[in-house]
Design a protein around this motif. Structure first.
Motif, PDB file in Angstrom:
ATOM      1  N   ARG A 107       0.821  -1.205   0.000  1.00  0.00           N
ATOM      2  CA  ARG A 107       0.000   0.000   0.000  1.00  0.00           C
ATOM      3  C   ARG A 107       0.861   1.264   0.000  1.00  0.00           C
ATOM      4  O   ARG A 107       0.561   2.240  -0.711  1.00  0.00           O
ATOM      5  CB  ARG A 107      -0.919  -0.007   1.222  1.00  0.00           C
ATOM      6  CG  ARG A 107      -1.982  -1.100   1.183  1.00  0.00           C
ATOM      7  CD  ARG A 107      -3.021  -0.881   2.259  1.00  0.00           C
ATOM      8  NE  ARG A 107      -2.471  -0.959   3.591  1.00  0.00           N
ATOM      9  CZ  ARG A 107      -2.357  -2.095   4.280  1.00  0.00           C
ATOM     10  NH1 ARG A 107      -2.765  -3.237   3.752  1.00  0.00           N
ATOM     11  NH2 ARG A 107      -1.868  -2.095   5.505  1.00  0.00           N
ATOM     12  N   ASP A 110       2.210   1.860  -3.411  1.00  0.00           N
ATOM     13  CA  ASP A 110       1.202   2.479  -4.287  1.00  0.00           C
ATOM     14  C   ASP A 110       1.053   3.964  -3.947  1.00  0.00           C
ATOM     15  O   ASP A 110       0.997   4.815  -4.855  1.00  0.00           O
ATOM     16  CB  ASP A 110      -0.143   1.771  -4.126  1.00  0.00           C
ATOM     17  CG  ASP A 110      -0.079   0.323  -4.620  1.00  0.00           C
ATOM     18  OD1 ASP A 110       0.814   0.041  -5.438  1.00  0.00           O
ATOM     19  OD2 ASP A 110      -0.902  -0.498  -4.156  1.00  0.00           O
ATOM     20  N   ASN A 111       0.959   4.237  -2.629  1.00  0.00           N
ATOM     21  CA  ASN A 111       0.860   5.645  -2.219  1.00  0.00           C
ATOM     22  C   ASN A 111       2.092   6.438  -2.628  1.00  0.00           C
ATOM     23  O   ASN A 111       1.994   7.598  -3.049  1.00  0.00           O
ATOM     24  CB  ASN A 111       0.658   5.743  -0.700  1.00  0.00           C
ATOM     25  CG  ASN A 111      -0.677   5.192  -0.269  1.00  0.00           C
ATOM     26  OD1 ASN A 111      -1.629   5.230  -1.038  1.00  0.00           O
ATOM     27  ND2 ASN A 111      -0.766   4.684   0.946  1.00  0.00           N
ATOM     28  N   TYR A 112       3.261   5.781  -2.511  1.00  0.00           N
ATOM     29  CA  TYR A 112       4.503   6.455  -2.882  1.00  0.00           C
ATOM     30  C   TYR A 112       4.528   6.761  -4.374  1.00  0.00           C
ATOM     31  O   TYR A 112       4.920   7.850  -4.796  1.00  0.00           O
ATOM     32  CB  TYR A 112       5.686   5.594  -2.479  1.00  0.00           C
ATOM     33  CG  TYR A 112       7.022   6.165  -2.921  1.00  0.00           C
ATOM     34  CD1 TYR A 112       7.583   7.253  -2.242  1.00  0.00           C
ATOM     35  CD2 TYR A 112       7.686   5.631  -4.007  1.00  0.00           C
ATOM     36  CE1 TYR A 112       8.787   7.789  -2.651  1.00  0.00           C
ATOM     37  CE2 TYR A 112       8.897   6.169  -4.425  1.00  0.00           C
ATOM     38  CZ  TYR A 112       9.444   7.244  -3.746  1.00  0.00           C
ATOM     39  OH  TYR A 112      10.635   7.770  -4.149  1.00  0.00           O
ATOM     40  N   HIS A 114       1.927   7.074  -6.318  1.00  0.00           N
ATOM     41  CA  HIS A 114       0.945   8.137  -6.577  1.00  0.00           C
ATOM     42  C   HIS A 114       1.498   9.491  -6.148  1.00  0.00           C
ATOM     43  O   HIS A 114       1.366  10.491  -6.866  1.00  0.00           O
ATOM     44  CB  HIS A 114      -0.346   7.817  -5.829  1.00  0.00           C
ATOM     45  CG  HIS A 114      -1.393   8.887  -5.963  1.00  0.00           C
ATOM     46  ND1 HIS A 114      -2.090   9.112  -7.134  1.00  0.00           N
ATOM     47  CD2 HIS A 114      -1.841   9.794  -5.061  1.00  0.00           C
ATOM     48  CE1 HIS A 114      -2.923  10.122  -6.960  1.00  0.00           C
ATOM     49  NE2 HIS A 114      -2.808  10.553  -5.706  1.00  0.00           N
ATOM     50  N   LEU A 115       2.118   9.500  -4.932  1.00  0.00           N
ATOM     51  CA  LEU A 115       2.673  10.753  -4.432  1.00  0.00           C
ATOM     52  C   LEU A 115       3.835  11.239  -5.307  1.00  0.00           C
ATOM     53  O   LEU A 115       4.011  12.445  -5.496  1.00  0.00           O
ATOM     54  CB  LEU A 115       3.143  10.578  -2.983  1.00  0.00           C
ATOM     55  CG  LEU A 115       2.031  10.429  -1.937  1.00  0.00           C
ATOM     56  CD1 LEU A 115       2.626  10.088  -0.594  1.00  0.00           C
ATOM     57  CD2 LEU A 115       1.216  11.707  -1.834  1.00  0.00           C
ATOM     58  N   GLN A 336      -2.240  11.613   2.229  1.00  0.00           N
ATOM     59  CA  GLN A 336      -3.660  11.302   2.223  1.00  0.00           C
ATOM     60  C   GLN A 336      -4.460  12.605   2.136  1.00  0.00           C
ATOM     61  O   GLN A 336      -4.295  13.353   1.176  1.00  0.00           O
ATOM     62  CB  GLN A 336      -4.032  10.462   3.445  1.00  0.00           C
ATOM     63  CG  GLN A 336      -3.395   9.066   3.415  1.00  0.00           C
ATOM     64  CD  GLN A 336      -3.742   8.223   4.615  1.00  0.00           C
ATOM     65  OE1 GLN A 336      -4.361   8.692   5.563  1.00  0.00           O
ATOM     66  NE2 GLN A 336      -3.363   6.950   4.577  1.00  0.00           N
ATOM     67  N   GLU A 372      -0.037   3.825   9.268  1.00  0.00           N
ATOM     68  CA  GLU A 372       0.479   4.413   8.036  1.00  0.00           C
ATOM     69  C   GLU A 372       0.924   5.855   8.269  1.00  0.00           C
ATOM     70  O   GLU A 372       1.970   6.285   7.761  1.00  0.00           O
ATOM     71  CB  GLU A 372      -0.598   4.365   6.945  1.00  0.00           C
ATOM     72  CG  GLU A 372      -0.943   2.965   6.450  1.00  0.00           C
ATOM     73  CD  GLU A 372      -1.878   2.223   7.385  1.00  0.00           C
ATOM     74  OE1 GLU A 372      -2.090   1.026   7.188  1.00  0.00           O
ATOM     75  OE2 GLU A 372      -2.399   2.858   8.332  1.00  0.00           O
TER      76      GLU A 372
END
Length: 456
Positions: A107, A110-112, A114-115, A336, A372
């Motif tokens: 996760r 994925d966030n990284y 996207h960021l 987020q 997180e």
């Protein structure tokens, strides 16, 4: 030392030889060697005594050392066994944590990603729109405040939808239990109905058998009655035969009455069974109506739940879209739906002054609610240090509350914390950076000065 004349082991010749040697100017070493040669047994005895003493001391020291080594080995063995058990437990914990960390890593990756893509877009937009951002900062702050209010409203709506969903889930479970109970009752009634039908069939068979017996008795009666008429015609021939026939007629009459009573009892029992069957049918119809009503209500609740779920998903999409549109001010980092500001490690303030600084920037001290978020903040800090967060128990001891008034639900304390070390009033909480892991919390005196983390 010069040889003594009173030594009985030295002869006069030896004394003269020694004097001669001294007179000739021999060295002290040669003299000592000569003395040792003249007294070898005493020297050997002394050397053997010293050697025995050294051996005895060595043996004693070796025994003491061996005992110490054996005791240390035993203690080390016990400690190793305990450490082995602890390592096995830690291994199990680490395996579970590794599985969770792998999911979290996926996760976070994925966030990284996207960021990272978002950061590239923001950097590009930042290079293009630096001047326009400076002129529209007031408008952005107003938009951020509006978006924050909308976010809070969406959070409230999401909580309300979550509560409604939980209520619907409970209602659905209750309806499911009621349906199962009704199904069990229906099965029991069906079994009872089958048993009653079976008993009815048995009684019907018994009734049919009795009816056939009655008809046979009626035929016999008719035959006998005909015979009685014949005998009556022949009454004048034999009075004794008439009496006998009269007796047989009486017996048949009694049997006929008995059969009539049995038939009446069977008819009464049949009516009772018929009434019971009618009651069961009525109860079955009533339960069917109740079941249909419950099914209709359940379908309506499911449809309502589906509508609420669709509405929740739509609101979540709108929330995600709104979150994606949110941009952080220069110096702030987005994660987020929030923006975070990390003070300089050289700038240190008390907890209250740190919170005042965050409020001047339009936010407040950070509120941490998930692993997180802990991992993100720990990665945001580049060097070991302590940072104030928006958690304290200054209102009531051991009752930690966030700066927005919500109670602490998910803690991330360091081992042995909070402890009020040294009996001091440690009412404020700081974030400890860790080189690995997600960091941890520690309670500390609010008047001490540390760095701080703000959140919008």
């Amino acid at each position: 030392m010069l040889p003594s004349e009173s030594d009985p082991t030295l002869t006069k010749m030896e004394i003269e030889d020694s004097s001669a040697l001294l007179a000739e100017g021999q060295s002290k070493f040669q003299y000592s060697v000569l003395e040792l040669r003249r007294r070898p047994f005493r020297t050997v005895s002394v050397c053997l005594g010293v050697l025995c003493l050294l051996l005895l001391v060595g043996i004693i020291g070796q025994a003491v050392h061996h005992n110490k080594v054996e005791a240390n080995q035993q203690n080390k063995h016990s400690a190793l066994l305990k450490e082995q058990d602890k390592l096995q437990e830690n291994l199990k914990t680490v395996l579970r944590d590794r599985a969770e960390l792998r999911g979290s890593q996926s996760r976070l990756q994925d966030n990284y990603n996207h960021l990272s893509s978002r950061m590239e877009e923001l950097e590009t937009n930042d290079k293009i729109n630096v001047e326009s951002l400076e002129t529209s900062q007031a408008e952005l702050q107003t938009s951020v405040a509006t978006l924050t209010k909308e976010r809070d409203q969406l959070k409230t709506s999401q909580s309300e939808l979550q509560r409604r969903n939980e209520d619907l889930t409970k209602a659905n479970d209750f309806m499911q239990k009621s349906h199962n109970s009704l199904s069990e009752t229906k099965d029991k009634l069906q079994n009872n109905y089958k048993s009653v039908v079976k008993e009815r069939d048995q009684l019907q068979n018994s009734y049919n058998n009795l009816t056939r017996a009655k008809e046979q008795m009626q035929l016999d009666y008719n035959v006998l009655y005909n015979e009685v008429e014949e005998l009556q015609a022949r009454h004048n021939l034999s009075t004794s035969e008439k009496d006998k026939l009269q007796s047989n007629h009486d017996n048949l009459t009694l049997q006929n009455e008995v059969l009539q009573k049995g038939y009446a009892i069977l008819v009464k029992g049949m009516k009772q069974l018929q009434a019971g069957f009618s009651n069961l049918v009525t109860e079955r119809d009533r339960l069917s109506v109740v079941n249909r009503n419950l099914t209709t209500e359940r379908d309506a609740l499911e449809a309502r739940n589906s509508n609420l779920t669709a509405e929740r998903d739509q609101l979540q999409k709108q929330l995600n879209t709104t979150i994606e549109k949110i941009t952080c001010l220069p110096g702030w980092v987005k994660f987020q739906q929030s923006c975070y500001y990390l003070s300089s490690s050289l700038s240190k303030k008390t907890w209250s002054n740190s919170r005042s600084d965050c409020k001047k920037k339009g936010g407040d001290l950070v509120i941490i609610t998930s692993p997180e978020e802990m991992a993100f903040l720990n990665g945001l800090i580049t060097a070991r240090g302590e940072f104030w967060i928006g958690l304290s128990d200054s209102g009531q001891e051991a009752n930690f509350v966030w700066v927005d008034g919500t109670p602490l639900v998910t803690p991330f304390w360091a081992e042995g914390q909070p402890n009020h070390h040294g009996g001091k009033e440690q009412d404020c909480v700081e974030f400890w950076h860790r080189s690995s892991g997600n960091g941890a919390w520690n309670d500390e005196q609010c008047t001490l000065e540390s760095s701080w983390i703000c959140e919008i």
